[in-house]
Scaffold this motif. Structure first.
Motif, PDB file in Angstrom:
ATOM      1  N   ASP A   1       0.811  -1.216   0.000  1.00  0.00           N
ATOM      2  CA  ASP A   1       0.000   0.000   0.000  1.00  0.00           C
ATOM      3  C   ASP A   1       0.844   1.265   0.000  1.00  0.00           C
ATOM      4  OD1 ASP A   1      -2.405  -1.313  -0.231  1.00  0.00           O
ATOM      5  OD2 ASP A   1      -2.686  -1.533   1.908  1.00  0.00           O
TER       6      ASP A   1
ATOM      7  N   VAL B   1       1.247   1.311  -3.948  1.00  0.00           N
ATOM      8  CA  VAL B   1       0.087   1.554  -4.794  1.00  0.00           C
ATOM      9  C   VAL B   1      -0.309   3.027  -4.828  1.00  0.00           C
ATOM     10  CG1 VAL B   1      -1.804   1.288  -3.112  1.00  0.00           C
ATOM     11  CG2 VAL B   1      -2.096   0.430  -5.453  1.00  0.00           C
TER      12      VAL B   1
ATOM     13  N   GLU C   1       1.042  -1.071  -9.810  1.00  0.00           N
ATOM     14  CA  GLU C   1       0.513  -2.400  -9.499  1.00  0.00           C
ATOM     15  C   GLU C   1       1.623  -3.227  -8.868  1.00  0.00           C
ATOM     16  OE1 GLU C   1      -1.064  -6.482 -11.720  1.00  0.00           O
ATOM     17  OE2 GLU C   1      -0.449  -4.732 -12.908  1.00  0.00           O
TER      18      GLU C   1
ATOM     19  N   ALA D   1      -4.709  -2.424  -1.851  1.00  0.00           N
ATOM     20  CA  ALA D   1      -4.074  -2.386  -3.170  1.00  0.00           C
ATOM     21  C   ALA D   1      -5.050  -2.539  -4.329  1.00  0.00           C
ATOM     22  CB  ALA D   1      -2.987  -3.459  -3.253  1.00  0.00           C
TER      23      ALA D   1
ATOM     24  N   LEU E   1      -6.149   0.429  -7.026  1.00  0.00           N
ATOM     25  CA  LEU E   1      -5.871   0.304  -8.452  1.00  0.00           C
ATOM     26  C   LEU E   1      -7.152   0.447  -9.262  1.00  0.00           C
ATOM     27  CD1 LEU E   1      -3.268  -2.612  -8.454  1.00  0.00           C
ATOM     28  CD2 LEU E   1      -2.833  -0.196  -8.929  1.00  0.00           C
TER      29      LEU E   1
END
Length: 358
Positions: free
Chosen positions: A97, A100, A105, A236, A240
């Motif tokens: 995290d 991200v 990614e 995450a 994304l």
């Protein structure tokens, strides 16, 4: 007649058990296998983890991102409770995290476990948590290392650390350069303390107040130990998706230093963010630390996440869709504030008002 020396005996007498380490590897293999991605090459046993990077050919200008971290003194809670299969979520959450927030990614991760004595079942439980968390984050666990350090760590002590690598297209890189006046600040609820500030929490509740980990705490609805061992939420995949489906300008992972200090890291100098405390109520554990330890609110907010684990800064028109996307991942989110021009030109983050019930 002297005995024929058996390889490894001298090392075992020094406190390092090679056979136990081999057993631990056998026990963890199944869990590591679950944390694969198609790009992962080979399995455990090599000197290096291999990851097929040919997928990067599809990027115009791929930027590799990397992050490394540990879990901190939360491992002391896991050791005291003899529960070891959740601490991996804290480790993975801390590294993926961080990665991200720039829009990257996470592709793969490696871990490092240092212990005073290899107990195969315990090591396997730690790796189980790491592998399960990697699955939740969408990254592969390509390898790691377990090191036995007798004399440096106690027989039942250990520490964990890890590193992850990810990729982001250069023109999709998130950060301060995208933030604009009028942007909305979207707060994402934490699962609890996550993995920061445990030195303060342990000092207040375990040492000063003298509470036991098996103490039932009515405000928490469970024992203190169960609360303190709550795994770190992994954002995450949700983040994304947020970057893919909405106009996100920046994100901030709320870790050591608290909400304001971490959000300030993605604020350009000419802008400021004002957050309203009245838009959320931190979980009871934060008020307990504040009240039992007589910790001032500024000190609390400079150490703990106070209920917000991740923040996204979005275009004003995107904030409703952002909350909808996050809700689809089971993450409660809300508009906590707004970005404006900073007269002081300092990139400030200001917390105003008070939490309901505080």
């Amino acid at each position: 007649m002297s005995e024929t020396p058996t390889p490894g005996n001298a090392y075992a007498r020094a406190g390092v058990d090679i056979e136990a380490a081999d057993t631990a590897i056998e026990l963890m293999k199944g869990w590591v296998e679950k944390a694969r991605r198609p790009e992962m090459i080979g399995g455990l046993g090599g000197f290096a983890g291999l990851f097929d990077a040919s997928a990067l050919k599809g990027y115009e200008r791929p930027l590799l991102a990397t992050s490394t971290d540990g879990v901190g003194t939360k491992v002391a809670i896991a050791q005291a409770m003899d529960v070891h299969d959740t601490i991996g979520f804290d480790l993975v959450g801390m590294v993926v995290d961080d990665l991200v927030v720039c829009g990257a990614e996470p592709l793969f991760m490696t871990d490092y476990i240092a212990c005073g004595r290899v107990v195969p079942e315990r090591i396997a439980a730690i790796v189980k948590g790491i592998a399960e968390a990697c699955v939740e984050a969408g990254c592969a666990l390509v390898g790691g290392e377990t090191a036995e350090h007798p004399g440096l760590l106690g027989p039942d002590e250990y520490d964990v650390a890890g590193a992850t690598t990810g990729v982001v297209e250069a023109d999709r890189l998130l950060g301060p350069g995208r933030v604009r006046p009028g942007d909305a600040v979207i707060a994402m609820q934490a699962s609890g303390l996550h993995s920061n500030g445990y030195s303060l929490v342990r000092h207040v509740l375990l040492q000063t107040a003298g509470w036991a980990l098996d103490k039932d705490v009515p405000e928490l609805g469970r024992t203190l130990g169960e609360e303190l061992l709550t795994p770190t939420r992994i954002y995450a995949k949700a983040c994304l998706a947020l970057a893919e489906q909405t106009e996100v300008h920046a994100m901030s992972h709320v870790t050591g230093g608290g909400l304001a200090a971490n959000l300030a890291r993605v604020m350009p100098q000419e802008l400021m963010a004002t957050l309203e405390r009245g838009t959320w109520t931190p979980q009871p554990i934060f008020d307990l630390v504040r009240g039992v330890g007589q910790v001032s609110q500024p000190d609390l907010e400079a150490t703990l996440n106070c209920g917000v684990g991740m923040v996204a800064i979005t275009a004003p028109a995107a904030m409703d869709r952002a909350i909808e996307v996050l809700d689809g991942f089971g993450i409660r989110a809300w508009v906590a504030g707004e970005v404006a021009v900073d007269p002081e030109q300092s990139g400030r983050v200001v917390l105003e008002g008070q939490h309901p019930g505080w």
